[in-house]
Design an enzyme around this catalytic site. Structure first.
Site, PDB file in Angstrom:
ATOM      1  N   PHE A   1      -0.405  -0.296  12.769  1.00  6.53           N
ATOM      2  CA  PHE A   1      -1.279   0.259  11.744  1.00  6.53           C
ATOM      3  C   PHE A   1      -1.836  -0.793  10.789  1.00  6.53           C
ATOM      4  O   PHE A   1      -3.050  -0.858  10.559  1.00  6.53           O
ATOM      5  CB  PHE A   1      -0.535   1.345  10.952  1.00  6.53           C
ATOM      6  CG  PHE A   1      -1.339   1.932   9.822  1.00  6.53           C
ATOM      7  CD1 PHE A   1      -2.277   2.914  10.065  1.00  6.53           C
ATOM      8  CD2 PHE A   1      -1.162   1.492   8.512  1.00  6.53           C
ATOM      9  CE1 PHE A   1      -3.036   3.450   9.026  1.00  6.53           C
ATOM     10  CE2 PHE A   1      -1.905   2.010   7.476  1.00  6.53           C
ATOM     11  CZ  PHE A   1      -2.846   2.997   7.732  1.00  6.53           C
ATOM     12  N   ASN A   2      -0.974  -1.609  10.159  1.00  3.85           N
ATOM     13  CA  ASN A   2      -1.448  -2.535   9.133  1.00  3.85           C
ATOM     14  C   ASN A   2      -2.503  -3.499   9.672  1.00  3.85           C
ATOM     15  O   ASN A   2      -3.486  -3.810   8.985  1.00  3.85           O
ATOM     16  CB  ASN A   2      -0.281  -3.336   8.547  1.00  3.85           C
ATOM     17  CG  ASN A   2       0.561  -2.519   7.587  1.00  3.85           C
ATOM     18  OD1 ASN A   2       0.125  -1.490   7.081  1.00  3.85           O
ATOM     19  ND2 ASN A   2       1.772  -2.982   7.342  1.00  3.85           N
TER      20      ASN A   2
ATOM     21  N   ASP B   1       0.849  -1.196   0.000  1.00  2.00           N
ATOM     22  CA  ASP B   1       0.000   0.000   0.000  1.00  2.00           C
ATOM     23  C   ASP B   1       0.890   1.254   0.000  1.00  2.00           C
ATOM     24  O   ASP B   1       0.831   2.049   0.920  1.00  2.00           O
ATOM     25  CB  ASP B   1      -0.959   0.001   1.204  1.00  2.00           C
ATOM     26  CG  ASP B   1      -0.224   0.030   2.546  1.00  2.00           C
ATOM     27  OD1 ASP B   1       0.952  -0.408   2.609  1.00  2.00           O
ATOM     28  OD2 ASP B   1      -0.806   0.515   3.538  1.00  2.00           O
TER      29      ASP B   1
ATOM     30  N   ASP C   1       6.924   1.040   1.816  1.00  2.00           N
ATOM     31  CA  ASP C   1       6.560   0.080   0.766  1.00  2.00           C
ATOM     32  C   ASP C   1       7.374   0.343  -0.497  1.00  2.00           C
ATOM     33  O   ASP C   1       7.811  -0.596  -1.166  1.00  2.00           O
ATOM     34  CB  ASP C   1       5.082   0.197   0.400  1.00  2.00           C
ATOM     35  CG  ASP C   1       4.144   0.056   1.565  1.00  2.00           C
ATOM     36  OD1 ASP C   1       3.592  -1.044   1.740  1.00  2.00           O
ATOM     37  OD2 ASP C   1       3.948   1.040   2.290  1.00  2.00           O
TER      38      ASP C   1
ATOM     39  N   THR D   1       3.043  -5.996   2.838  1.00  2.00           N
ATOM     40  CA  THR D   1       3.558  -4.849   3.596  1.00  2.00           C
ATOM     41  C   THR D   1       2.477  -3.822   3.884  1.00  2.00           C
ATOM     42  O   THR D   1       2.771  -2.694   4.273  1.00  2.00           O
ATOM     43  CB  THR D   1       4.732  -4.188   2.847  1.00  2.00           C
ATOM     44  OG1 THR D   1       4.273  -3.708   1.573  1.00  2.00           O
ATOM     45  CG2 THR D   1       5.880  -5.162   2.650  1.00  2.00           C
TER      46      THR D   1
ATOM     47  N   HIS E   1      10.028   0.219   8.188  1.00  2.74           N
ATOM     48  CA  HIS E   1       9.315  -1.019   8.479  1.00  2.74           C
ATOM     49  C   HIS E   1       9.361  -2.052   7.345  1.00  2.74           C
ATOM     50  O   HIS E   1       9.898  -3.151   7.500  1.00  2.74           O
ATOM     51  CB  HIS E   1       7.841  -0.724   8.779  1.00  2.74           C
ATOM     52  CG  HIS E   1       7.614   0.311   9.837  1.00  2.74           C
ATOM     53  ND1 HIS E   1       7.727   0.040  11.188  1.00  2.74           N
ATOM     54  CD2 HIS E   1       7.260   1.623   9.743  1.00  2.74           C
ATOM     55  CE1 HIS E   1       7.457   1.134  11.882  1.00  2.74           C
ATOM     56  NE2 HIS E   1       7.171   2.098  11.027  1.00  2.74           N
ATOM     57  N   ASP E   2       8.743  -1.713   6.227  1.00  2.00           N
ATOM     58  CA  ASP E   2       8.382  -2.708   5.226  1.00  2.00           C
ATOM     59  C   ASP E   2       9.553  -3.446   4.567  1.00  2.00           C
ATOM     60  O   ASP E   2       9.430  -4.643   4.273  1.00  2.00           O
ATOM     61  CB  ASP E   2       7.502  -2.071   4.146  1.00  2.00           C
ATOM     62  CG  ASP E   2       6.166  -1.606   4.694  1.00  2.00           C
ATOM     63  OD1 ASP E   2       5.753  -2.102   5.763  1.00  2.00           O
ATOM     64  OD2 ASP E   2       5.531  -0.736   4.065  1.00  2.00           O
TER      65      ASP E   2
END
Length: 322
Positions: A176-177, A15, A20, A134, A250-251
């Site tokens: 969040f995800n 996303d 990402d 992700t 993060h991703d």
């Protein structure tokens, strides 16, 4: 699209989103280890139209019109979409300088992302495709709901999401995800596929310091300055939020683990998803100390070498100059 036996054949469900975008670049700069069969998009950091356009813009940055992009689900399975423009900007890929990434040089495919995932799994050898997620797990959960037998042909799922010890980043309890679509996460976590979870426990150690940002900028004449510009914007919100020296990246942990798994330490444990309304909505409840007898269903990343992680990124981005 060709499955390569022995490689990490992946579908990247994302996303975009700054982190990402870097996960896409890391995957495509590592063709010896990663064979990306396609990119699927979901709503998450920003609405679906923008996440899809952003995936295409990242591909335009590296002048790649070969990787196919498939547009997926516009909202979570249940409830309204929660987005994160406060982190990623109105476009989802705002930059520090205000200069946008190039416009897409290709269009997304007509086939829906969920159909692409299922068709690809059906047409490929069993246990050959890794699903890398992700963003929210909506597309994966929809595919699993439609055709669980085909979905379970996947080798494993590698996802960014959740938190064990670490507090949440969208609520005190939730990452969040997972929070965006906890019902999708619950379905996937109960799918009985092998799952590797890269949550806040490890991603919060991957801080984009000024030194690391400078190294990324100098890593590639084609993409280094643009990536550094993206991460400069990305650093602003989280630096203020956490008081750290930079934002956590993060991703790309998902892709980095596929390339070089020894960067991370992983522990298998029972993880459940809280879907009841209340302050723990979207929480990943991880049994770190094995205090229950519940099945250990998730491989949770519990630590990682941040220096090696960023060294891998800067090394691989140079691929685009070759």
């Amino acid at each position: 699209m060709e499955v390569k036996l022995g490689a990490n054949n992946i579908i990247l469900d994302c996303d975009p989103g700054h982190d990402d975008a870097l996960a896409i670049l890391l995957a495509l700069s590592s063709p010896k280890e990663i064979n990306c069969l396609g990119i699927t998009t979901s709503a998450g950091n920003v609405p679906l139209e923008l996440t899809t356009k952003n995936a295409l813009r990242v591909l335009a940055l590296i002048k790649n019109n070969n990787i196919e992009v498939y547009k997926g689900c516009p909202k979570p399975l249940i409830g309204e979409l929660v987005t994160a423009e406060n982190v990623h900007g109105e476009s989802g890929l705002d930059t520090g300088s205000g200069t946008s990434l190039p416009e897409p040089i290709s269009n997304y495919e007509d086939k829906h992302a969920v159909n692409f995932i299922l068709d690809t799994l059906k047409e490929s050898p069993i246990n050959e495709i890794t699903l890398v997620a992700t963003g929210p797990l909506t597309n994966l959960a929809a595919a699993f709901s439609i055709d669980p037998k085909t979905f379970r042909r996947a080798k494993r799922i590698v996802l960014m999401g959740g938190a064990g010890f670490e507090p949440g980043n969208i609520t005190p309890a939730a990452e969040f995800n997972i929070y965006v679509d906890p019902f999708a996460a619950k379905s996937i976590f109960e799918s009985e596929l092998e799952i590797f979870m890269f949550g806040l426990d490890v991603t919060h150690k991957m801080i984009i310091t000024s030194r690391r940002l400078s190294a990324i900028k100098n890593s590639s004449s084609l993409v280094g300055p643009a990536v550094a510009d993206l991460l400069t914007f990305f650093n602003v919100y989280d630096t203020k939020k956490y008081g750290w020296d930079g934002a956590p990246l993060h991703d790309p942990c998902t892709i980095a683990w596929l390339i070089s798994p020894d960067i991370f330490k992983v522990k298998k444990m029972s993880v459940e998803i809280e879907t009841n309304n209340g302050p723990a909505y979207g929480r990943t409840i991880a049994d770190w100390f094995n205090v229950t007898s519940k099945k250990k269903n998730i491989n949770v990343a519990v630590n990682g070498n941040s220096d090696r992680f960023f060294e891998l990124i800067t090394e691989r981005l140079n691929f685009f100059d070759e």
